[in-house]
Design an enzyme around this catalytic site. Structure first.
Site: not given
Length: 287
Positions: A12, A57, A171, A214, A242
């Site tokens: 469920k 369920t 940035r 990363q 971004h």
């Protein structure tokens, strides 16, 4: 050629459950979304339609409500384990997976019973339990939105004839963290552990001068494992939200990293796992 039944499960999904604890005039709210999934002796159900081994369920939904009333809903990891252990008491259910999401509420004023929905991240967990007594707990969070307005670079990357991205030495770095971490055992102070892991993720994000998302991902996972001995593996998915500087030269204006267009799609998606080299086998799939 033989045709056989492969791996399967049923359950469920997304049982919405709100538990209100009334402590006199002060109320406490636990707002969760519970998804259960069971597997086991399901061959006849698939091949012949014999449902003798199937726990409906609807029963799984009712069990979540009943155990919430009987035992309360404390830490979501403990509640997920409670449900998983309950379901594997049935002989035909060999493995139970219970996933829980928790939504936060903030108290309004001093009425004791008025709340506003928390706009922050969603806390998550997945608990597994099988009929042999093996168990595992994976805690997590999703939608933790973070941003560094400086201290992020991206350059020296691979290029080809289709590359148009310019190198950046300053940035915005923004993401919405989806993190999951595996505990070495199932007996833990999950509230304290969650708070500590969350703090580590925030501190590593803020304290890392990033040359790539990363690198930031690894720093976040590394900080968790170095600080939290009860955690042996961290999985992170970091969408790169971004932010592009807007060209204001048509209006006779400069733009030294002050005005940005926040793009919602497409976006880079950075995913990775950081783990201890002696981490025990998970025993169960994370999903």
């Amino acid at each position: 050629m033989a045709i056989v039944l492969g791996p399967n499960r049923y359950g469920k999904a997304e049982t919405r459950l709100v538990r209100v604890v009334r402590d006199g005039g002060v109320h406490h709210v636990k707002d969760v979304n519970v998804s259960t999934s069971l597997s086991g002796a399901m061959r006849e159900a698939h091949l012949t339609g014999d449902n003798a081994a199937v726990l409906p369920t609807d029963t799984q939904k009712n069990t979540a409500y009943a155990l919430a009333r009987r035992h309360g809903v404390g830490q979501i990891e403990d509640f997920a384990l409670l449900l998983a252990r309950h379901f594997t008491r049935h002989d035909t259910i060999h493995h139970a997976r219970v996933a829980v999401e928790e939504y936060g509420w903030n108290r309004i004023g001093d009425t004791g019973h008025s709340f506003s929905r928390d706009g922050g991240e969603t806390r998550t967990c997945v608990a597994h339990h099988d009929r042999d007594g093996r168990a595992s707990v994976i805690s997590g969070l999703t939608g933790l939105v973070l941003m560094n307005t400086t201290g992020s670079e991206f350059h020296g990357f691979l290029t080809d004839p289709y590359t148009t991205l310019r190198p950046a030495t300053d940035r915005i770095l923004a993401t919405a963290v989806d993190a999951r971490w595996r505990h070495t055992g199932v007996e833990a102070d999950f509230a304290a552990s969650y708070a500590l892991v969350r703090r580590c993720l925030l501190e590593a994000f803020a304290g890392t001068h990033s040359l790539s998302l990363q690198q930031t991902l690894y720093a976040m996972g590394e900080r968790v494992l170095a600080t939290c001995p009860e955690v042996c593996e961290v999985r992170l998915a970091l969408p790169n939200k971004h932010h592009f500087t807007v060209d204001l030269t048509p209006f006779g204006l400069d733009n030294e990293n002050e005005v940005f267009h926040a793009a919602d799609r497409p976006y880079g998606l950075i995913e990775g796992t950081v783990l201890r080299d002696d981490a025990p086998d998970a025993g169960f799939a994370w999903e």
